[in-house]
Design a protein around this motif. Sequence first.
Motif: not given
Length: 500
Positions: A237-259
């Motif tokens: 499974v590996g580390s559950l922590f996201l890299t800074k780049e992954e946070w940057k890419r995932a955050t807008p996707s989460v917001l768009r998906g929520t809407v």
Amino acid sequence: MELLFANLAHGFSVALSIDNVLFALLGALIGTAIGVLPGIGPVATISLLLPITFGQPATTAMIMLAGIYYGAQYGGSTTAILLNLPGEVSSVVTTLEGYKMARNGRAGAALAISALGSFFAGSIATILVAASGPLLTSIALSFGPADYFSLMLLGLVISSVLAQGSVIKSIGMVVLGVALGLVGTDVQTGQQRFTFGIPELSDGLDFAAMAMGVFGIAEIILNLERPEVRSVLSTKVGSLFLTKEEWKRATPSVLRGTVLGSALGILPGGGASLASFGSYMMERKMSRGKADFGNGAIEGVAGPEAANNAAAQTSFIPLLTLGIPSNAVMALMVGALIIQGIQPGPRMVESQPDLFWGLICSMWIGNLMLLVINLPLIGMWVKLLQVPYKYMYPAILTFCAIGVYSINNSVFGVYQTVFFAILGYIFAKIKMEPAPLLVGFVLGPMMEEHLRRAMLLSRGDPMVFVERPISGVLLAICALALGLMLLPGLRKKKEEAMAG
């Protein structure tokens, strides 16, 4: 605003009672488990558990059933990411990028963004439910019988249009559902209809038996036909922590998906699977990491997972405010309320404030529980897949028979379940989507009641449905939705979207 906070405070006082917290936890655990296990799904599970709710207070029962529904959206992502095995229909999309991330050594990051995105989307969608509930309820109280009839007709049409497979087949299933809903005694005349001289049918067909047979037991038979899939997790499974780049890419996707998910959840026939498919297609066009799609793009996990959880929560809006189910799970919820003697609709806010606000607040508590349940217990959920079907299903079928018998203490209920199980199996074989059948069964009697009232008030003038502005607009949308979906180009696009 003060009134909203006062209502939410009341809701939390109800939701935080020991019984309700325990049932929310039970619902979340069952939901996660059936999300992990492929081929069962929330519709089948809730239909199988309907008899259990009979002996519980309405609020407690609904909190547990709601927990199962949104819990399944969380659980389905775990095996989709780790084993390329979607436990739930809405998790099919998650396998596309999530499993690739796991193969690339980022399984932990995929699971983390899935859980965090789901929690964020679920929390925002619950705020929408709380804020829009009283507003929509006050609007709904101004509806007349003709408006309600047209609104329910729109619900049936859109659930047919958005169902998987042929629109003609879906409309046929809706019509069959409405016809089955009319079996029993006519409330106004006292005459028995379509009972064929069987006294047990004078009260109508048993909702729990129908739901349990068509969805639950039919699904079990289909699963027993298929060879069992036993996957072994070969990557860590590996580390559950996201890299800074992954946070940057995932955050807008989460917001768009929520809407997107929040909007699609409210639509009749929408639901979590449509939201996750829609979000994935949107992310492929809009995200920063377009080039990574097909090789483990984190946006392809973050967006759909947020979307399906937001849709799961907002699908409660039409149920709680208008009494209209937006999908098969909400139709089961209506059935659970009717079993409890509660008529869902705009008067629920006044007549059942504990249920209305307690259920909304329990969604926040349930989402928090799911965040805690999912990430630390990943190993346990994967182990659950090693339990062979041949040991699980005899126990499930036994409990089903006991449950459906206990509702009315009648063997006839068990016979109905067997009949509908055979019918559900036949529907699956001829590719007839059963969800519109259940929505039609629930809405049919309500539509008839409002149709009769409207005709009585208008002294038999059918033009009342066109002359009332709200009703006229709703009927126009019905006609437009049907007309558009019958166009070959749009029909093809719908089939491509549903196929993922």
